[in-house]
Design a protein around this motif. Structure first.
Motif, PDB file in Angstrom:
ATOM      1  N   HIS A 242       0.856  -1.194   0.000  1.00  0.00           N
ATOM      2  CA  HIS A 242       0.000   0.000   0.000  1.00  0.00           C
ATOM      3  C   HIS A 242       0.888   1.238   0.000  1.00  0.00           C
ATOM      4  O   HIS A 242       1.967   1.256   0.608  1.00  0.00           O
ATOM      5  N   GLY A 243       0.436   2.291  -0.673  1.00  0.00           N
ATOM      6  CA  GLY A 243       1.124   3.572  -0.659  1.00  0.00           C
ATOM      7  C   GLY A 243       0.680   4.430   0.505  1.00  0.00           C
ATOM      8  O   GLY A 243      -0.517   4.543   0.789  1.00  0.00           O
ATOM      9  N   CYS A 244       1.624   5.054   1.164  1.00  0.00           N
ATOM     10  CA  CYS A 244       1.306   5.842   2.362  1.00  0.00           C
ATOM     11  C   CYS A 244       0.626   7.169   2.046  1.00  0.00           C
ATOM     12  O   CYS A 244       0.096   7.821   2.955  1.00  0.00           O
ATOM     13  N   ALA A 245       0.627   7.588   0.776  1.00  0.00           N
ATOM     14  CA  ALA A 245      -0.029   8.840   0.391  1.00  0.00           C
ATOM     15  C   ALA A 245      -1.291   8.571  -0.424  1.00  0.00           C
ATOM     16  O   ALA A 245      -1.725   9.434  -1.187  1.00  0.00           O
ATOM     17  N   ASP A 246      -1.867   7.401  -0.234  1.00  0.00           N
ATOM     18  CA  ASP A 246      -3.080   7.026  -0.986  1.00  0.00           C
ATOM     19  C   ASP A 246      -4.248   7.897  -0.540  1.00  0.00           C
ATOM     20  O   ASP A 246      -4.647   7.850   0.625  1.00  0.00           O
ATOM     21  N   PRO A 247      -4.857   8.690  -1.432  1.00  0.00           N
ATOM     22  CA  PRO A 247      -5.962   9.565  -1.036  1.00  0.00           C
ATOM     23  C   PRO A 247      -7.327   8.890  -1.081  1.00  0.00           C
ATOM     24  O   PRO A 247      -8.307   9.468  -0.622  1.00  0.00           O
ATOM     25  N   ILE A 248      -7.389   7.684  -1.620  1.00  0.00           N
ATOM     26  CA  ILE A 248      -8.677   6.996  -1.776  1.00  0.00           C
ATOM     27  C   ILE A 248      -8.869   5.937  -0.707  1.00  0.00           C
ATOM     28  O   ILE A 248      -9.891   5.898  -0.018  1.00  0.00           O
ATOM     29  N   ILE A 249      -7.886   5.065  -0.571  1.00  0.00           N
ATOM     30  CA  ILE A 249      -7.931   3.996   0.433  1.00  0.00           C
ATOM     31  C   ILE A 249      -6.787   4.228   1.414  1.00  0.00           C
ATOM     32  O   ILE A 249      -5.614   4.067   1.051  1.00  0.00           O
ATOM     33  N   PRO A 250      -7.063   4.627   2.649  1.00  0.00           N
ATOM     34  CA  PRO A 250      -5.978   4.879   3.613  1.00  0.00           C
ATOM     35  C   PRO A 250      -5.086   3.651   3.782  1.00  0.00           C
ATOM     36  O   PRO A 250      -5.587   2.509   3.846  1.00  0.00           O
ATOM     37  N   PHE A 251      -3.787   3.877   3.862  1.00  0.00           N
ATOM     38  CA  PHE A 251      -2.871   2.747   4.016  1.00  0.00           C
ATOM     39  C   PHE A 251      -3.127   1.978   5.306  1.00  0.00           C
ATOM     40  O   PHE A 251      -2.740   0.812   5.432  1.00  0.00           O
ATOM     41  N   THR A 252      -3.786   2.622   6.257  1.00  0.00           N
ATOM     42  CA  THR A 252      -4.094   1.931   7.513  1.00  0.00           C
ATOM     43  C   THR A 252      -5.050   0.759   7.309  1.00  0.00           C
ATOM     44  O   THR A 252      -5.125  -0.128   8.167  1.00  0.00           O
ATOM     45  N   GLN A 253      -5.756   0.730   6.189  1.00  0.00           N
ATOM     46  CA  GLN A 253      -6.597  -0.435   5.886  1.00  0.00           C
ATOM     47  C   GLN A 253      -5.735  -1.689   5.738  1.00  0.00           C
ATOM     48  O   GLN A 253      -6.041  -2.740   6.306  1.00  0.00           O
ATOM     49  N   TRP A 258      -3.227  -6.732   7.888  1.00  0.00           N
ATOM     50  CA  TRP A 258      -1.986  -7.440   8.201  1.00  0.00           C
ATOM     51  C   TRP A 258      -1.930  -7.817   9.679  1.00  0.00           C
ATOM     52  O   TRP A 258      -1.616  -8.971  10.031  1.00  0.00           O
ATOM     53  N   LYS A 259      -2.261  -6.870  10.541  1.00  0.00           N
ATOM     54  CA  LYS A 259      -2.246  -7.155  11.981  1.00  0.00           C
ATOM     55  C   LYS A 259      -3.265  -8.238  12.329  1.00  0.00           C
ATOM     56  O   LYS A 259      -2.980  -9.140  13.133  1.00  0.00           O
ATOM     57  N   ARG A 260      -4.457  -8.160  11.736  1.00  0.00           N
ATOM     58  CA  ARG A 260      -5.486  -9.154  12.063  1.00  0.00           C
ATOM     59  C   ARG A 260      -5.048 -10.551  11.651  1.00  0.00           C
ATOM     60  O   ARG A 260      -5.198 -11.516  12.409  1.00  0.00           O
ATOM     61  N   VAL A 261      -4.489 -10.682  10.459  1.00  0.00           N
ATOM     62  CA  VAL A 261      -4.049 -12.002   9.998  1.00  0.00           C
ATOM     63  C   VAL A 261      -2.934 -12.539  10.890  1.00  0.00           C
ATOM     64  O   VAL A 261      -2.952 -13.710  11.290  1.00  0.00           O
ATOM     65  N   ASN A 268       4.023 -14.977  10.928  1.00  0.00           N
ATOM     66  CA  ASN A 268       4.631 -15.170   9.617  1.00  0.00           C
ATOM     67  C   ASN A 268       3.616 -15.397   8.502  1.00  0.00           C
ATOM     68  O   ASN A 268       4.012 -15.596   7.349  1.00  0.00           O
ATOM     69  N   ARG A 269       2.347 -15.380   8.835  1.00  0.00           N
ATOM     70  CA  ARG A 269       1.325 -15.671   7.826  1.00  0.00           C
ATOM     71  C   ARG A 269       1.177 -14.536   6.814  1.00  0.00           C
ATOM     72  O   ARG A 269       0.803 -14.772   5.664  1.00  0.00           O
ATOM     73  N   ALA A 270       1.452 -13.317   7.229  1.00  0.00           N
ATOM     74  CA  ALA A 270       1.265 -12.173   6.343  1.00  0.00           C
ATOM     75  C   ALA A 270       2.457 -11.230   6.431  1.00  0.00           C
ATOM     76  O   ALA A 270       3.121 -11.120   7.463  1.00  0.00           O
ATOM     77  N   LYS A 271       2.694 -10.535   5.314  1.00  0.00           N
ATOM     78  CA  LYS A 271       3.772  -9.551   5.226  1.00  0.00           C
ATOM     79  C   LYS A 271       3.184  -8.234   4.743  1.00  0.00           C
ATOM     80  O   LYS A 271       2.305  -8.217   3.868  1.00  0.00           O
ATOM     81  N   LEU A 272       3.649  -7.133   5.316  1.00  0.00           N
ATOM     82  CA  LEU A 272       3.191  -5.798   4.944  1.00  0.00           C
ATOM     83  C   LEU A 272       4.359  -4.995   4.391  1.00  0.00           C
ATOM     84  O   LEU A 272       5.423  -4.933   4.997  1.00  0.00           O
ATOM     85  N   GLU A 273       4.134  -4.375   3.219  1.00  0.00           N
ATOM     86  CA  GLU A 273       5.122  -3.489   2.630  1.00  0.00           C
ATOM     87  C   GLU A 273       4.452  -2.166   2.281  1.00  0.00           C
ATOM     88  O   GLU A 273       3.492  -2.137   1.493  1.00  0.00           O
ATOM     89  N   LEU A 274       4.932  -1.078   2.884  1.00  0.00           N
ATOM     90  CA  LEU A 274       4.397   0.255   2.644  1.00  0.00           C
ATOM     91  C   LEU A 274       5.367   1.047   1.783  1.00  0.00           C
ATOM     92  O   LEU A 274       6.585   0.909   1.927  1.00  0.00           O
ATOM     93  N   PHE A 275       4.813   1.896   0.906  1.00  0.00           N
ATOM     94  CA  PHE A 275       5.610   2.698  -0.017  1.00  0.00           C
ATOM     95  C   PHE A 275       5.461   4.177   0.362  1.00  0.00           C
ATOM     96  O   PHE A 275       4.376   4.758   0.232  1.00  0.00           O
ATOM     97  N   ASP A 276       6.532   4.763   0.847  1.00  0.00           N
ATOM     98  CA  ASP A 276       6.503   6.169   1.278  1.00  0.00           C
ATOM     99  C   ASP A 276       6.102   7.083   0.115  1.00  0.00           C
ATOM    100  O   ASP A 276       6.603   6.938  -1.006  1.00  0.00           O
ATOM    101  N   ASN A 277       5.192   7.994   0.417  1.00  0.00           N
ATOM    102  CA  ASN A 277       4.757   9.022  -0.539  1.00  0.00           C
ATOM    103  C   ASN A 277       4.109   8.453  -1.802  1.00  0.00           C
ATOM    104  O   ASN A 277       3.930   9.172  -2.788  1.00  0.00           O
ATOM    105  N   ALA A 278       3.747   7.188  -1.795  1.00  0.00           N
ATOM    106  CA  ALA A 278       3.114   6.576  -2.968  1.00  0.00           C
ATOM    107  C   ALA A 278       1.609   6.761  -2.904  1.00  0.00           C
ATOM    108  O   ALA A 278       0.989   6.637  -1.840  1.00  0.00           O
TER     109      ALA A 278
END
Length: 305
Positions: A242-253, A258-261, A268-278
């Protein structure tokens, strides 16, 4: 074949010699088709990536260029099924979840003739398509849960072995509560061909059209359409980006999913990768190096089966 209101650019599929076009996985709607592509080399059976395109639940196409980057998988030993489904302007959620599950069952039922490895299906979805993919990942191991088995191949499983989720909404109530876009700007993000269909519903936002009512005023309906509510120990290995600057879907979604899974399954079931300013659909997320990273994730799943 483009379904419904799609007016955007389409992929030149003639460059893929080994393909099946417009396979019908159910007969309720003209939308219920998929295209299947096989690698140019090898006899299979091939591990499968099943693609669920985005478009605000109201637009998009299985041949749209928005997710053409995923076709890179064909050069790396994967088959690709690009799934079309009913839009919310025709049938609100959970209809499109029913459709994608029916497509998965169809592919399993015909795996031998289509040269597919039925035990290795990785679902890949972006934006609203990512929402649908998360719903399928969360409920596919439970026949009949958020499902319509009457769409066909009820004897087959809808479970997937992996999930790649790009900037997807997973909590429809929080999505609506945190939506800072003015309603007219919200649906302006839809493709031009979908705007008239969206406004004709009389609902103000994409998420409202998706479930057929305004989520924050109908929390039970919103939660019933939220994949985060269905996570249990059967959730497959997942990669969330997810991109951290997403104006439509907040990256916190994606952070929340990821936390719930990880909490419900294991860390180790899930991995999260965030893209700064994306932003939404950012080119960095669709770049070849990131596609290769996603395919490495899918390859590890294929190797474990």
């Amino acid at each position: 074949m483009a379904y419904g209101n799609y007016t955007g650019k389409v992929i030149d599929i003639t460059r893929f010699p080994h393909r099946w076009e417009d396979l019908r996985y159910a007969d309720l709607s003209p939308a219920q088709t998929l295209d299947l592509y096989l690698p140019a080399e090898g006899d299979g059976p091939f591990p499968l990536i099943a693609l669920v395109h985005g478009g605000g639940w109201c637009s998009g196409s299985k041949r749209g260029t928005t997710m053409e980057c995923v076709f890179r998988c064909l050069s790396q030993g994967f088959a690709l099924a690009s799934i079309e489904y009913r839009f919310a302007t025709d049938a609100p959620l959970p209809a499109m979840v029913h459709d994608v599950k029916a497509a998965i069952r169809y592919l399993r039922a015909h795996a031998s003739e289509l040269r597919l490895a039925a035990n290795c299906i990785v679902l890949w979805g972006n934006s609203s398509g990512g929402h649908v993919a998360n719903m399928v990942a969360a409920t596919g191991s439970h026949p009949g849960l958020v499902d319509d088995l009457a769409l066909g191949n009820a004897e087959q499983s809808s479970a997937v072995q992996g999930l790649i989720s790009w900037y997807a909404p997973v909590d429809m109530l929080q999505l609506d509560l945190c939506d800072a876009l003015p309603p007219d700007e919200n649906i302006r993000w839809l493709e031009p061909g979908a705007f008239d269909d969206a406004t004709a519903t009389g609902l103000p936002t994409m998420q409202a059209i998706a479930i057929g009512c305004i989520p924050r005023f109908n929390p039970n309906a919103a939660l019933a359409a939220s994949p985060i509510e269905y996570v249990d120990t059967t959730f497959p290995p997942a990669l969330f980006q997810h991109g951290c600057a997403d104006p439509i879907i907040p990256f916190t979604q994606s952070v929340a999913m990821w936390k719930r899974v990880c909490d419900v399954c294991d860390p180790n079931r899930a991995k999260l990768e965030l893209f700064d300013n994306a932003t939404h659909g950012d080119p960095r997320i669709k770049a070849p190096d990131n596609i290769d990273r996603c395919l490495d994730f899918a390859r590890r799943i294929a190797a474990s089966d």
